[in-house]
Every structure is written in C-alpha cells, then in structure tokens.
Scaffold this motif. Structure first.
Motif, PDB file in Angstrom:
ATOM      1  N   LEU A  57      11.742 -32.069 -10.653  1.00 43.00           N
ATOM      2  CA  LEU A  57      10.735 -31.261 -10.859  1.00 43.00           C
ATOM      3  C   LEU A  57      10.029 -32.729 -10.353  1.00 43.00           C
ATOM      4  CD1 LEU A  57       9.392 -29.185  -9.765  1.00 43.00           C
ATOM      5  CD2 LEU A  57       9.304 -28.172 -12.136  1.00 43.00           C
ATOM      6  N   ASN A  58       9.674 -33.061 -11.867  1.00 40.36           N
ATOM      7  CA  ASN A  58       8.207 -34.702 -11.291  1.00 40.36           C
ATOM      8  C   ASN A  58       8.328 -35.563 -10.494  1.00 40.36           C
ATOM      9  OD1 ASN A  58       6.985 -33.047 -13.482  1.00 40.36           O
ATOM     10  ND2 ASN A  58       8.190 -34.038 -15.235  1.00 40.36           N
ATOM     11  N   LEU A  59       9.872 -35.860 -10.171  1.00 39.72           N
ATOM     12  CA  LEU A  59      10.164 -36.406  -8.995  1.00 39.72           C
ATOM     13  C   LEU A  59       9.677 -36.377  -7.706  1.00 39.72           C
ATOM     14  CD1 LEU A  59      11.276 -38.940  -7.888  1.00 39.72           C
ATOM     15  CD2 LEU A  59      13.234 -37.783  -8.015  1.00 39.72           C
ATOM     16  N   SER A  60       9.556 -34.868  -7.693  1.00 32.99           N
ATOM     17  CA  SER A  60       9.433 -33.906  -5.690  1.00 32.99           C
ATOM     18  C   SER A  60       8.043 -34.251  -6.195  1.00 32.99           C
ATOM     19  CB  SER A  60       9.924 -32.958  -6.828  1.00 32.99           C
ATOM     20  OG  SER A  60      10.953 -32.582  -6.295  1.00 32.99           O
ATOM     21  N   ILE A  61       6.987 -33.425  -7.235  1.00 35.06           N
ATOM     22  CA  ILE A  61       5.711 -33.837  -7.048  1.00 35.06           C
ATOM     23  C   ILE A  61       5.103 -35.209  -6.645  1.00 35.06           C
ATOM     24  CG2 ILE A  61       3.871 -33.337  -8.558  1.00 35.06           C
ATOM     25  CD1 ILE A  61       5.284 -30.999  -9.786  1.00 35.06           C
ATOM     26  N   ALA A  62       5.636 -36.099  -7.891  1.00 35.67           N
ATOM     27  CA  ALA A  62       5.460 -37.364  -7.484  1.00 35.67           C
ATOM     28  C   ALA A  62       5.346 -37.929  -6.262  1.00 35.67           C
ATOM     29  CB  ALA A  62       6.575 -38.507  -8.389  1.00 35.67           C
ATOM     30  N   ARG A  63       6.744 -37.905  -5.521  1.00 33.47           N
ATOM     31  CA  ARG A  63       6.825 -38.196  -3.617  1.00 33.47           C
ATOM     32  C   ARG A  63       5.558 -37.494  -3.529  1.00 33.47           C
ATOM     33  NH1 ARG A  63       8.289 -42.896  -3.506  1.00 33.47           N
ATOM     34  NH2 ARG A  63       9.055 -41.983  -1.753  1.00 33.47           N
ATOM     35  N   LEU A  64       5.411 -36.175  -3.739  1.00 28.38           N
ATOM     36  CA  LEU A  64       4.791 -35.488  -2.893  1.00 28.38           C
ATOM     37  C   LEU A  64       3.364 -36.300  -2.770  1.00 28.38           C
ATOM     38  CD1 LEU A  64       3.930 -32.937  -1.074  1.00 28.38           C
ATOM     39  CD2 LEU A  64       3.462 -32.147  -2.548  1.00 28.38           C
ATOM     40  N   PHE A  65       2.431 -35.904  -3.808  1.00 22.90           N
ATOM     41  CA  PHE A  65       1.395 -36.959  -4.315  1.00 22.90           C
ATOM     42  C   PHE A  65       1.769 -38.633  -3.322  1.00 22.90           C
ATOM     43  CE2 PHE A  65       0.296 -33.932  -7.265  1.00 22.90           C
ATOM     44  CZ  PHE A  65      -0.582 -33.496  -6.615  1.00 22.90           C
ATOM     45  N   ALA A  66       2.403 -39.382  -3.418  1.00 19.86           N
ATOM     46  CA  ALA A  66       2.511 -41.028  -2.810  1.00 19.86           C
ATOM     47  C   ALA A  66       2.079 -40.589  -1.445  1.00 19.86           C
ATOM     48  CB  ALA A  66       4.197 -40.710  -2.866  1.00 19.86           C
ATOM     49  N   TRP A  67       2.781 -38.900  -0.724  1.00 20.80           N
ATOM     50  CA  TRP A  67       3.214 -39.308   1.147  1.00 20.80           C
ATOM     51  C   TRP A  67       1.192 -38.132   0.836  1.00 20.80           C
ATOM     52  CZ3 TRP A  67       2.112 -34.322   3.591  1.00 20.80           C
ATOM     53  CH2 TRP A  67       2.415 -34.814   4.926  1.00 20.80           C
ATOM     54  N   VAL A  68       1.036 -38.041   0.268  1.00 21.78           N
ATOM     55  CA  VAL A  68      -0.521 -37.379   0.571  1.00 21.78           C
ATOM     56  C   VAL A  68      -1.594 -39.272   0.499  1.00 21.78           C
ATOM     57  CG1 VAL A  68      -2.207 -36.560   0.016  1.00 21.78           C
ATOM     58  CG2 VAL A  68      -0.511 -34.740  -0.600  1.00 21.78           C
ATOM     59  N   GLU A  69      -1.216 -39.571  -0.512  1.00 20.67           N
ATOM     60  CA  GLU A  69      -1.681 -40.522  -0.715  1.00 20.67           C
ATOM     61  C   GLU A  69      -1.597 -41.337   0.531  1.00 20.67           C
ATOM     62  OE1 GLU A  69      -2.223 -44.384  -3.633  1.00 20.67           O
ATOM     63  OE2 GLU A  69      -0.798 -43.393  -3.740  1.00 20.67           O
ATOM     64  N   TYR A  70      -0.450 -41.485   1.081  1.00 19.01           N
ATOM     65  CA  TYR A  70      -0.256 -42.491   2.231  1.00 19.01           C
ATOM     66  C   TYR A  70      -1.120 -42.206   3.390  1.00 19.01           C
ATOM     67  CZ  TYR A  70       2.785 -44.553   5.806  1.00 19.01           C
ATOM     68  OH  TYR A  70       2.714 -45.351   7.069  1.00 19.01           O
ATOM     69  N   ARG A  71      -0.862 -41.011   3.549  1.00 13.97           N
ATOM     70  CA  ARG A  71      -2.017 -39.737   4.897  1.00 13.97           C
ATOM     71  C   ARG A  71      -2.940 -40.512   4.697  1.00 13.97           C
ATOM     72  NH1 ARG A  71       1.503 -40.399   8.716  1.00 13.97           N
ATOM     73  NH2 ARG A  71      -0.802 -38.270   9.450  1.00 13.97           N
ATOM     74  N   LEU A  72      -3.630 -40.127   3.411  1.00 16.35           N
ATOM     75  CA  LEU A  72      -5.163 -40.185   3.403  1.00 16.35           C
ATOM     76  C   LEU A  72      -5.146 -42.050   3.381  1.00 16.35           C
ATOM     77  CD1 LEU A  72      -5.474 -37.865   0.450  1.00 16.35           C
ATOM     78  CD2 LEU A  72      -5.962 -37.637   2.925  1.00 16.35           C
TER      79      LEU A  72
END
Length: 245
Positions: free
Chosen positions: A209-224
């Motif tokens: 679960l935490n890995l999924s959240i971390a990957r989601l935020f990494a994708w958002v940071e990449y997009r921003l």
C-alpha cells in the motif's frame, strides 16, 4: 518446518477485507488534516501575532506528543467531562471510536503539514516573486500563478512522506476497538497463536500500500517538474528532411 500456504492465503484475504476501512480512516484523516494545515499555514504567514503564537503552540503540542497519547486523550479523556457527554454535537462524534481516530489523525498530521507548507512557501525564490511584481501582477495573482505552484512542487516530497506515515498510523485505530487491518490481524493472531505468519501478511499489505502511494506521488512530482525531466533525444528534435525526387 513446512510453510502453510493455505494459512497465509486465508490470513491475507481476511486482512485485505479490512482494507476499505483502513483507507476510509486514512482518507478522511489526511483530508481534514489538510484543511486544518491550510488554515494554520495562513495564520502563520498572515503576520498577526496572535495567530502566529497560536500556530506555534499548536505545532509544539501535536508534534511533541505521541499520536497514541492524543488518541487516548480524545477517545477516553474527553468523555469524562459532563458538557461533552451532554452536548448534542460533540458526544455523537467523541463516543464513536472511528470519528475519534479520524479527529486525532487530522489534528496530528495538520501540525506536521503546516510546517511543511510554511517551509515550502519560504523556499520560493524571491527572484520569481520580484519578476511577477515587475509584470504588474496583483498579490493574489502572484500567489496563484507563481508562489503556489512553486511551493506545491517544493512541498511534495515531504508531504508524500507525511502521507505514508499517516498510512502506517492507521494501525493505531486497533487500540480503540476498530477492526481495520491491524485490528483484524491481531484478532487472527490471538485466535491462532501464530504471530509470525499473521504479522508478516499484514506487513506485506502495508508495504504494498505504501509503495503504491509513493509511486503515485513520484508520478505527480514528475508531472509538476518539467524542468527536471531529461531532454528529448536529438533525433526527436530534428525532423528528417524528405528526399526530393
């Protein structure tokens, strides 16, 4: 010792059935915490001394004491007061362990998030703000188009860490009789006397679960952060010249 795969699978499935309740606590905790943190950040940056003193005291108390103590004080402590038990607004909330857990998590994470947001706002380059002033932008327009996007990008790594910490903090809900994932795992452990297998299953689910959240935020940071992306290949920048027959 042979590995009992059937027990692992049944335990994993039983813990997973409590995942929606865990996500509900997590979501509302961070959502209300974000609202409170936004207000605290505004008070801290507003320049009002009273608001600044209140925010400092709030952050000191909720960052300096354990979340478990805060949860116990809200769930077990506030019910000792007569005005709480006779309040038509407070008592329906504070008598419910689910609501008490959400309130405790929201108040706790708001203290950390307000400091994250305050640091991000202070880290915005002054040159960017001065350039916006030179273009004649109003204070609100500068904040909306310059300060806020940069601050959000700067705050995202620390904010994602706080979100992951809150995911793990949902396990504390089991101490006030909520049967989320950790509460379910503890019940299975008490029934079977097999702590290693049960806690391993719960730990794996939390890890994924935490890995999924971390990957989601990494994708958002990449997009921003388009300025941090690698440049495209030279072959993609220069189009080939078509041959002329």
């Amino acid at each position: 010792m042979a590995v009992d795969f059937d027990f692992y699978l049944s335990t994993m499935w039983s813990v997973l059935k409590a995942l929606p309740l865990t996500l509900e606590i997590w979501f509302f905790g961070i959502a209300f915490g974000l609202v409170i943190a936004t207000g605290l950040t505004w008070l801290r940056a507003s320049g009002y001394k009273l608001g600044e003193y209140f925010t400092r005291a709030y952050v000191f108390v909720f960052r300096g004491s354990p979340l478990l103590v805060q949860l116990y004080l809200i769930y077990f402590g506030l019910s000792q007061f007569d005005f709480v038990r006779h309040s038509p607004i407070l008592w329906p909330i504070l008598r419910d362990p689910m609501y008490c857990t959400i309130v405790a998590m929201a108040l706790n994470t708001a203290a950390y998030e307000s400091e994250i947001f305050r640091g991000a706002l202070r880290a915005v380059p002054i040159g960017q703000i001065e350039a916006a002033k030179a273009f004649g932008m109003s204070a609100f327009t500068r904040f909306r188009l310059v300060t806020l996007p940069i601050a959000l990008r700067l705050a995202l790594p620390a904010y994602s860490t706080e979100i992951i910490l809150m995911t793990k903090a949902t396990a504390l809900a089991s101490v006030v009789t909520i049967m989320e994932m950790m509460g379910t795992a503890q019940k299975i452990q008490h029934d079977t006397f097999r702590p290693i297998e049960v806690l391993t299953c719960a730990g794996v689910i939390y890890l994924l679960l935490n890995l999924s959240i971390a990957r989601l935020f990494a994708w958002v940071e990449y997009r921003l952060s388009p300025h941090l992306r690698p440049p495209p290949e030279q072959s993609q920048l220069v189009k080939p010249i078509p041959e002329v027959l």
